[in-house]
Design a protein around this motif. Sequence first.
Motif, PDB file in Angstrom:
ATOM      1  N   MET A  54       0.842  -1.192   0.000  1.00 17.10           N
ATOM      2  CA  MET A  54       0.000   0.000   0.000  1.00 17.10           C
ATOM      3  C   MET A  54       0.885   1.253   0.000  1.00 17.10           C
ATOM      4  O   MET A  54       1.971   1.255   0.570  1.00 17.10           O
ATOM      5  N   ALA A  55       0.440   2.310  -0.632  1.00 16.49           N
ATOM      6  CA  ALA A  55       1.235   3.524  -0.768  1.00 16.49           C
ATOM      7  C   ALA A  55       1.371   4.238   0.566  1.00 16.49           C
ATOM      8  O   ALA A  55       0.548   4.095   1.459  1.00 16.49           O
TER       9      ALA A  55
ATOM     10  N   ASP B 278      -6.348  -6.608   4.974  1.00 21.93           N
ATOM     11  CA  ASP B 278      -5.077  -7.298   4.804  1.00 21.93           C
ATOM     12  C   ASP B 278      -5.248  -8.801   5.051  1.00 21.93           C
ATOM     13  O   ASP B 278      -6.337  -9.281   5.404  1.00 21.93           O
ATOM     14  N   ALA B 279      -4.176  -9.551   4.859  1.00 19.03           N
ATOM     15  CA  ALA B 279      -4.256 -11.014   4.925  1.00 19.03           C
ATOM     16  C   ALA B 279      -4.665 -11.505   6.309  1.00 19.03           C
ATOM     17  O   ALA B 279      -5.456 -12.446   6.445  1.00 19.03           O
ATOM     18  N   HIS B 280      -4.152 -10.876   7.360  1.00 11.59           N
ATOM     19  CA  HIS B 280      -4.497 -11.305   8.715  1.00 11.59           C
ATOM     20  C   HIS B 280      -5.963 -11.027   9.025  1.00 11.59           C
ATOM     21  O   HIS B 280      -6.635 -11.830   9.678  1.00 11.59           O
TER      22      HIS B 280
ATOM     23  N   ALA C 252       0.027  -1.749  18.845  1.00 11.26           N
ATOM     24  CA  ALA C 252      -0.061  -0.293  18.680  1.00 11.26           C
ATOM     25  C   ALA C 252       1.076   0.225  17.805  1.00 11.26           C
ATOM     26  O   ALA C 252       0.875   1.126  16.975  1.00 11.26           O
ATOM     27  N   VAL C 253       2.273  -0.320  17.970  1.00 10.00           N
ATOM     28  CA  VAL C 253       3.396   0.056  17.102  1.00 10.00           C
ATOM     29  C   VAL C 253       3.027  -0.201  15.645  1.00 10.00           C
ATOM     30  O   VAL C 253       3.262   0.632  14.758  1.00 10.00           O
TER      31      VAL C 253
ATOM     32  N   PHE D  57      -0.715   4.122  10.178  1.00  2.00           N
ATOM     33  CA  PHE D  57      -1.157   5.515  10.089  1.00  2.00           C
ATOM     34  C   PHE D  57      -0.084   6.405   9.462  1.00  2.00           C
ATOM     35  O   PHE D  57      -0.401   7.425   8.848  1.00  2.00           O
ATOM     36  N   LEU D  58       1.179   6.014   9.584  1.00  2.00           N
ATOM     37  CA  LEU D  58       2.271   6.811   9.011  1.00  2.00           C
ATOM     38  C   LEU D  58       2.601   6.393   7.585  1.00  2.00           C
ATOM     39  O   LEU D  58       2.770   7.244   6.697  1.00  2.00           O
ATOM     40  N   HIS D  59       2.697   5.072   7.348  1.00  2.00           N
ATOM     41  CA  HIS D  59       3.192   4.563   6.065  1.00  2.00           C
ATOM     42  C   HIS D  59       2.133   3.875   5.206  1.00  2.00           C
ATOM     43  O   HIS D  59       2.380   3.606   4.027  1.00  2.00           O
ATOM     44  N   GLY D  60       0.982   3.508   5.801  1.00  5.08           N
ATOM     45  CA  GLY D  60      -0.015   2.752   5.056  1.00  5.08           C
ATOM     46  C   GLY D  60       0.208   1.258   5.070  1.00  5.08           C
ATOM     47  O   GLY D  60      -0.520   0.511   4.417  1.00  5.08           O
ATOM     48  N   THR D  61       1.201   0.788   5.804  1.00  2.68           N
ATOM     49  CA  THR D  61       1.501  -0.633   5.913  1.00  2.68           C
ATOM     50  C   THR D  61       2.047  -0.907   7.304  1.00  2.68           C
ATOM     51  O   THR D  61       2.715  -0.041   7.889  1.00  2.68           O
ATOM     52  N   GLN D  62       1.809  -2.117   7.832  1.00  2.98           N
ATOM     53  CA  GLN D  62       2.366  -2.450   9.138  1.00  2.98           C
ATOM     54  C   GLN D  62       3.735  -3.115   9.028  1.00  2.98           C
ATOM     55  O   GLN D  62       4.327  -3.480  10.035  1.00  2.98           O
ATOM     56  N   ASP D  63       4.247  -3.255   7.812  1.00 11.45           N
ATOM     57  CA  ASP D  63       5.505  -3.974   7.609  1.00 11.45           C
ATOM     58  C   ASP D  63       6.725  -3.057   7.494  1.00 11.45           C
ATOM     59  O   ASP D  63       7.845  -3.544   7.355  1.00 11.45           O
ATOM     60  N   ARG D  64       6.521  -1.750   7.545  1.00 10.41           N
ATOM     61  CA  ARG D  64       7.643  -0.806   7.435  1.00 10.41           C
ATOM     62  C   ARG D  64       7.878  -0.159   8.798  1.00 10.41           C
ATOM     63  O   ARG D  64       7.005   0.496   9.355  1.00 10.41           O
TER      64      ARG D  64
END
Length: 280
Positions: free
Chosen positions: A1-2, A84-86, A247-248, A254-261
């Motif tokens: 995601m962007a 997302d997948a989860h 939460a992290v 909220f910052l990057h659009g993905t939880q993986d970055r």
Amino acid sequence: MADVTPTDGRRRLAVWGDPIGHSRSPALHRAAYRQLGLDWEYARAQVDAAGFAASLAALDGTWRGLSLTMPLKEAAHAAADRVDAHARLTGAVNTLLLGKRVLGFNTDVGGIVDAFRHAGIDGVGSVRILGAGATAASALVAAGELGARRAEVRARRPESAERMRRIAGELGMPIAVAAFHEPADPVDATIATLPSGTVLDTGIAAAMGTRGGVLFEAAYAPWPSALAAGWACGPIISGFEMLLYQAVRQIRIFLHGTQDRALPDEDVIVALMRSATMED
């Protein structure tokens, strides 16, 4: 995601649930946004399942996202344009990223995995999950990511565990479903997802506590829980660790659009978040 643009005017966030007054999420998120130099608001609001759709529809373009707790995770899943997948596996969304489309995420799965790994536990072969709700569904997926080859689910009503059977089937993981009072075989880890304040029968708790391996107790207030206080056979991980690390992952979204970055200087931010809840 962007990537999401921090200066796009969407600066309002909140955690919704019912009840919500006890939530530590505001302290966690505000500490992170201060460190990141972001002028974002993060509040809490009591919203029940019946009022969720209307409350979501009433949000304007100043809103960036929402954290969702019980009983809203299934409703948030239904409201998302894409998940997302989860979230797809569990049927539960605890994070909504708002914009032209509503994007749904489940960060509970990653929060549980991170909690185990930060406790020095990188894998488990077998797991017992207590409960069959939304958090239990996330726990089962997390167990799969930790390498579990078999799972057992304990529920007050075993017939309520059909979602768990479906998830296990998608993961290719053998699963057994039993009532609390049935004999307990040894497992590497026990993940308790029962409501805060739950007290199991003394004999049941003792049997699980001597054959249950590592205990991950999703409840964290009051602490220790009744189950954690009597645990006899392994390390104990408080549910606060899941709260912190999910939460992290929300903040990443909220910052990057993905939880993986990862966040900039994420270790520093995590330490500040942890400290903030002690002061809250």
